[in-house]
Design a protein around this motif. Structure first.
Motif, PDB file in Angstrom:
ATOM      1  N   PHE A   1      12.003  -3.499   6.882  1.00  0.00           N
ATOM      2  CA  PHE A   1      11.703  -2.666   5.725  1.00  0.00           C
ATOM      3  C   PHE A   1      11.414  -1.232   6.154  1.00  0.00           C
ATOM      4  O   PHE A   1      10.719  -1.004   7.132  1.00  0.00           O
ATOM      5  N   LYS A   2      11.974  -0.268   5.401  1.00  0.00           N
ATOM      6  CA  LYS A   2      11.608   1.123   5.642  1.00  0.00           C
ATOM      7  C   LYS A   2      11.646   1.869   4.313  1.00  0.00           C
ATOM      8  O   LYS A   2      12.220   1.392   3.330  1.00  0.00           O
ATOM      9  N   LYS A   3      11.032   3.049   4.305  1.00  0.00           N
ATOM     10  CA  LYS A   3      11.066   3.843   3.084  1.00  0.00           C
ATOM     11  C   LYS A   3      12.475   4.384   2.868  1.00  0.00           C
ATOM     12  O   LYS A   3      13.195   4.663   3.824  1.00  0.00           O
ATOM     13  N   GLY A   4      12.850   4.559   1.614  1.00  0.00           N
ATOM     14  CA  GLY A   4      14.178   5.090   1.349  1.00  0.00           C
ATOM     15  C   GLY A   4      14.403   5.231  -0.140  1.00  0.00           C
ATOM     16  O   GLY A   4      13.507   4.955  -0.952  1.00  0.00           O
ATOM     17  N   ASN A   5      15.608   5.625  -0.455  1.00  0.00           N
ATOM     18  CA  ASN A   5      15.903   5.902  -1.841  1.00  0.00           C
ATOM     19  C   ASN A   5      16.365   4.640  -2.559  1.00  0.00           C
ATOM     20  O   ASN A   5      17.518   4.241  -2.467  1.00  0.00           O
ATOM     21  N   SER A   6      15.439   3.989  -3.261  1.00  0.00           N
ATOM     22  CA  SER A   6      15.785   2.815  -4.064  1.00  0.00           C
ATOM     23  C   SER A   6      14.750   2.714  -5.169  1.00  0.00           C
ATOM     24  O   SER A   6      13.811   3.495  -5.207  1.00  0.00           O
ATOM     25  N   GLU A   7      14.933   1.736  -6.024  1.00  0.00           N
ATOM     26  CA  GLU A   7      14.016   1.548  -7.142  1.00  0.00           C
ATOM     27  C   GLU A   7      12.556   1.423  -6.678  1.00  0.00           C
ATOM     28  O   GLU A   7      11.644   2.000  -7.257  1.00  0.00           O
ATOM     29  N   THR A   8      12.359   0.665  -5.607  1.00  0.00           N
ATOM     30  CA  THR A   8      10.995   0.458  -5.121  1.00  0.00           C
ATOM     31  C   THR A   8      10.582   1.522  -4.106  1.00  0.00           C
ATOM     32  O   THR A   8       9.416   1.604  -3.749  1.00  0.00           O
TER      33      THR A   8
ATOM     34  N   LYS B   1       0.859  -1.171   0.000  1.00  0.00           N
ATOM     35  CA  LYS B   1       0.000   0.000   0.000  1.00  0.00           C
ATOM     36  C   LYS B   1       0.904   1.232   0.000  1.00  0.00           C
ATOM     37  O   LYS B   1       0.573   2.251  -0.586  1.00  0.00           O
ATOM     38  N   GLU B   2       2.047   1.091   0.671  1.00  0.00           N
ATOM     39  CA  GLU B   2       2.945   2.209   0.820  1.00  0.00           C
ATOM     40  C   GLU B   2       4.388   1.744   0.902  1.00  0.00           C
ATOM     41  O   GLU B   2       4.672   0.917   1.762  1.00  0.00           O
ATOM     42  N   PRO B   3       5.312   2.178   0.068  1.00  0.00           N
ATOM     43  CA  PRO B   3       5.065   2.947  -1.154  1.00  0.00           C
ATOM     44  C   PRO B   3       4.444   2.039  -2.226  1.00  0.00           C
ATOM     45  O   PRO B   3       4.941   0.959  -2.471  1.00  0.00           O
TER      46      PRO B   3
END
Lengths: 508, 548
Positions: free
Chosen positions: B444-451, A299-301
């Motif tokens: 898992f965390k948000k970050g700068n990668s393709e996904t 859902k995110e991202p």
């Protein structure tokens, strides 16, 4: 056996309990009287029983114990009391009561039933009903109920000696959720046998040493001493140590097979673009595997960025591009390709690897072992994440006979000497095969994996030219379950520590 | 994969040869279908999704008869002209633009044949038709229809008919909620202003595709001999192939195929088109990929075993085959005809350097070190719940959510690893202590990668017994890092899951890589435990990165 001789060699614990054994004594009492723990007393009794000196009889007893709610209510008061106390000063709606008394909905519903039957509350119907305490309710609040008195007793409690008014409280509480539980316990009582009585009467004359100690050794005092004889056939308490999880052990083993065969490991992320997991593998965008009920999407991202060469993949899907294929026809959507998902197979790692391989890297042999995900409800046969292993061989001269050769070699190393393949279908391979092995014990063919040669629609855009890539893979969880005789696959990741400690190692 | 149950008698009659059970089973599985069971009167097989033409008795028998050599080669299907017209009106274009149609006459429908026809239709819907989205098939008793037939889109409230097996007439909007097929497939029409509909020249409704036929003029009975068939969807070539699969099966059932003229957006199309498609044979390519040295005549024979024709370098591919995209598919067909079991096994002489991934080795070392001092490894899932990750840990962290989890308990990706071990403790409350455990998990965390997602592997470790405390967990941590030969520094820190003043931040070469401390009594109670817990969580990915 000779009681005199035996008496000299009794263990210190046996010596401690022996004088205290009276006819039919309860094990716990015996332990107390002997000044040792229950476990020690049990061990001593067991040894004495092995020697024929005591008899153990078991009887059952009903025991009342507090449940999780029982513990809670003993501390914070029964819900009906908290309910009444909440409305003692002024009438309230249910949600106000819930907040003030910190009771949950289910508890409140139970309260209303109980309190109405005792005429302790009155209800005023407005848009929302209001609850107010009655005269009777005020009386109730002022004194301790039978149930409350009961909860203050000591637990666990022997149910046989219960008074009539306690019995009433017990029955009321037993109807409610998790307040008390009734169980049967086994009570051990011990008596001496005739031989035991004889043994008890023997005077210990010879001084025997129980343990060899450093001080005995240092001064040479051990000389001339007699050591107490052991019953060497006795069972010893189990020990257990630290260990790797059994699934990790199996994974390590599989890796060693690939390494033996000259393969190099590929690793990569679990979250992948649909683009890598499906589009690069020439899975059409309307393929059932892409649907929500089969694949976990994020859902995110929700979406990621496509790599620069995405147009090549679009072309292959729509027209076959220069691969010689017809493609799937118009309508490839960039938006669908951008969606983030949890990888559905380790083949996605092979796709990434192919896109990085340079001409100078070829020929090469690569493998991966990793978790993959499928949107599935958990039951005894299904998990939503499981291990998959996969290997690829990349070289311009490879052919189908080589695929068969590798499969034979690989599965033989896995412990299956007989391998056969049958035609199958996967969207990303041609000459696709289902791999079956002869089960060494059950002597029947079981399906274990899939194999094939990657389609030109996959290799051409990723490698830059159509090079045959042999690929095969299999799920591990089934093999692991079988090795450890696990019939419910959830146990693989259940982490029952007692089971983990008992589990044998992977020996193969 | 769809499982089909085939009538063995019908099958054997079509194949023209009786086989004993063992041979039948063996040959079926080498043809490229998954055999489930063979009984005295039934054959139950799973058909792979690339061969929708094998979903019927007729199609399956046709492929099988070629494969065993009973009836080899390309089969011609003749089509007579019916002179009938189907008009596709402009209004259909934005709703369900295409339809391919045919008429088949002279079939004596009995119970068994009706069952066969319904099975083909249903199985095609599920597989090739992608649950009727991509292709939906309708079959109608032709004698009850007054041609010409029109395909158009109308307001659902104006489409009034009696849906199949429904007691009364209703409109198409009501059909969506009242008819079982409407409830099941209604989502395919949801939100559309107009619904696609087939009408005959008297204005009677044949069907509302892809949902349901009319009960009055859209139901096959034992009185039916001639049928009108249509397949609607969004890509004419898909519709045509799907139609060919049914029409050839009905022809094998004894019917005669008639074409209709479709007037589609100003173009006239004669449908069905049962002429073959062609592909050149690249024998050198095929021999190279299969590791064989087949001569042209041998290749021709093998092609004929798969129902293909061949002459002068050209392969004649039957009109019902939807899966031949590339020469590689020809190679597959030839391999199947040659027999997978007949290929030799040769391992290729490729010299390559083996190797395990360096980070994987590092992780294994860490696990082995912990196991060697009495720690037990646990394996947990990578999915969890927001509550476990955050609320129960007293820690304000937002794990990445999944879009479509079936279960709240597994609806987010792990943001950190310790909560999963707390869960292990909770599940082991009835087991003996000490419970000293560890796990390695990806977080898992948000970050700068393709996904837009960054993944790290974290090692979580817990001591849970009466005497677990900061000193004892630090000792474990210290042993691990000393044995890995790594120096670290320790700083006081705060973390809401730990007891204030009893938690340390550990850094290696200036990079924060771990927390070590005593879990707070609140968190321990949240997990319904009554035993002290000391723990650390170490980011192995970052640790490995700073070391290398």
């Amino acid at each position: 056996m000779d009681a005199k001789k035996l008496a000299q060699n009794l263990h210190i614990l046996e010596r401690k309990v022996l004088p205290n054994i009276t006819d039919g004594i309860d094990l716990r009492l015996l332990a107390d009287n002997s000044g040792i723990s229950d476990v020690e007393a049990m061990r001593a009794i067991q040894w004495l029983s092995n020697k024929g000196a005591v008899s153990i009889s078991e009887k059952e007893k009903d025991v009342v114990q507090l449940g999780t709610n029982g513990v809670k209510y003993r501390e914070n008061g029964l819900p009906e009391r908290r309910f009444l106390e909440a409305i003692d000063k002024k009438e309230m709606t249910l949600s106000q009561i819930a907040e003030k008394s910190s009771l949950d909905r289910e508890e409140i519903n139970v309260c209303i039933g109980i309190l109405r039957s005792k005429a302790a509350i009155e209800i005023r119907k407005e848009k929302e009903p209001f609850f107010r305490i009655s005269e009777n309710g005020k009386k109730i609040i002022g004194k301790k109920s039978l149930e409350e008195a009961f909860l203050e007793k000591e637990f666990p409690m022997d149910a046989s000696g219960i008074a009539p008014e306690e019995k009433f409280a017990l029955e009321q509480l037993a109807k409610r959720k998790d307040i008390i539980s009734l169980s049967r316990e086994k009570i051990k009582s011990i008596s001496l046998t005739d031989f035991g009585k004889e043994l008890k009467g023997v005077k210990v004359t010879i001084q025997t040493e129980d343990r060899l100690t450093p001080s005995l050794l240092r001064a040479g005092q051990w000389k001339g001493k007699t050591f107490r004889e052991y019953d060497v056939g006795i069972n010893v308490p189990k020990v257990s140590g630290g260990k790797r999880h059994f699934v990790s052990q199996a994974v390590d083993y599989i890796k060693s097979i690939w390494i033996d065969m000259g393969f190099k490991e590929m690793t990569g992320s679990m979250v992948q673009l649909s683009f890598w997991d499906l589009d690069c593998l020439f899975v059409p965008q309307d393929h059932p595997a892409r649907q929500m009920q089969d694949t976990f999407y994020l859902k995110e991202p929700k979406v990621g960025k496509l790599p620069l060469f995405w147009k090549k993949i679009k072309d292959v899907h729509e027209t076959g591009s220069s691969t010689g294929s017809k493609g799937w026809g118009k309508g490839w959507s960039e938006e669908l390709a951008k969606e983030n998902l949890l990888r559905t197979h380790t083949t996605v790692l092979s796709a990434h690897a192919l896109s990085r391989i340079k001409k100078s890297d070829m020929p090469c042999k690569l493998f991966s072992v990793g978790k993959v995900f499928r949107n599935e409800a958990i039951d005894y046969k299904h998990l939503f994440e499981f291990y998959q292993v996969e290997g690829i061989v990349v070289d311009k001269d490879l052919n189908f006979t080589n695929l068969k050769g590798y499969l034979r070699e690989f599965f033989t190393k896995m412990g299956y000497s007989d391998v056969r393949i049958r035609p199958a279908h996967f969207p990303y391979t041609y000459c696709s095969c289902e791999v079956e092995v002869l089960h060494p014990k059950r002597k029947e063919w079981i399906e274990l994996g899939g194999a094939g040669i990657f389609r030109p629609e996959l290799t051409s855009p990723l490698l830059g030219e159509e090079v045959p890539v042999l690929a095969w893979g299999l799920g591990l969880d089934r093999i692991i379950s079988e090795y450890w005789n696990i019939s419910d696959i959830r146990q693989l990741y259940g982490n029952d520590l007692r089971q983990t400690k008992e589990m044998k190692f992977w020996v193969r | 994969m769809p499982t089909v149950t085939l009538n063995r008698k019908t099958f054997e009659k079509l194949v023209g040869k009786k086989l004993n059970d063992a041979t039948l089973k063996d040959r079926i599985s080498y043809l490229g279908t998954d055999l489930e069971n063979v009984t005295a009167d039934k054959i139950i097989v799973e058909i792979f999704p690339n061969r929708p033409d094998m979903l019927s008795e007729q199609g399956f028998a046709r492929a099988f008869a070629s494969f065993i050599g009973a009836k080899k080669g390309f089969r011609e299907y003749s089509v007579k002209k019916s002179g009938q017209k189907v008009i596709v009106e402009q209004s259909a274009k934005n709703v369900r633009p295409y339809t391919a149609c045919a008429i088949v006459k002279g079939i004596k429908f009995d119970d068994e044949k009706i069952r066969e026809v319904i099975q083909i239709q249903e199985k095609l819907h599920v597989t090739y038709g992608r649950n009727r989205k991509k292709a939906a098939v309708g079959i109608y008793p032709f004698e009850r229809i007054t041609p010409p037939i029109r395909f158009l889109a109308m307001k659902p409230s104006e489409i009034i008919f009696r849906p199949l097996e429904y007691p009364t007439e209703i409109n198409a909007m009501q059909m969506l909620s009242k008819h079982p097929a409407g409830r099941e497939y209604g989502h395919l029409l949801n939100g559309m202003e107009k619904f696609p509909v087939f009408l005959d020249s008297t204005g009677k409704v044949l069907s509302v595709p892809p949902i349901i036929n009319s009960h009055d003029i859209g139901k096959i009975t034992e009185a039916t001999t001639d049928v009108f068939i249509e397949c609607s969807g969004f890509d004419y070539s898909v519709q045509a192939t799907c139609l060919n699969i049914i029409v050839t099966a009905l022809s094998d059932m004894g019917g005669t195929v008639y074409s209709v003229e479709i007037d589609m957006y100003g173009k006239n199309i004669t449908s069905p088109d049962l002429s073959p498609s062609f592909m050149c044979l690249d024998l050198a390519y095929i021999n190279k990929r299969l590791g064989l040295s087949l001569k042209e005549s041998e290749a021709k024979e093998l092609l004929s075993r798969m129902g293909h024709g061949y002459s002068n370098g050209k392969i004649t591919i039957p009109p019902y085959r939807a899966d031949i995209l590339h020469q590689a598919d020809i190679a597959t067909d030839i391999a199947i005809a040659y027999g997978y079991e007949n290929f030799p096994e040769k391992i290729s002489k490729i010299h390559s350097i083996a190797g395990e991934d360096k980070f994987e080795v590092f992780k294994r070392r860490a696990a082995e070190i912990l196991a060697s001092i009495g720690m037990i490894e646990c394996k947990t899932y990578h999915l969890s719940s927001k509550d476990s990750q955050s609320k129960l840990m007293d820690c304000d962290i937002s794990p990445l959510p999944l879009a479509n989890s079936l279960n709240e308990e597994y609806s987010v990706l792990l943001a950190w690893a310790l909560p999963s071990l707390m869960d292990v403790l909770k599940k082991n409350k009835h087991n003996e202590y000490p419970q000293n455990i560890f796990s390695i998990n990806t977080v898992f965390k948000k970050g700068n990668s393709e996904t837009g997602v960054i993944e790290n592997d974290r090692l979580a470790c817990i001591l849970c017994n009466e005497i677990s405390d900061y000193t004892r967990i630090r000792q474990i941590f210290d042993y691990l890092l000393r044995m890995l030969g790594i120096e670290y520094t320790v700083n006081q820190t705060n973390h809401s899951s730990f007891i204030p003043g009893r938690v340390a931040r550990i850094s290696v070469k200036g990079k924060d890589v771990a927390y070590v401390g005593e879990i707070s009594p609140q968190v321990i109670s949240n997990w319904e435990l009554s035993m002290p817990v000391a723990a650390f969580e170490l980011n192995l990915t970052e640790l490995f990165d700073v070391l290398n």
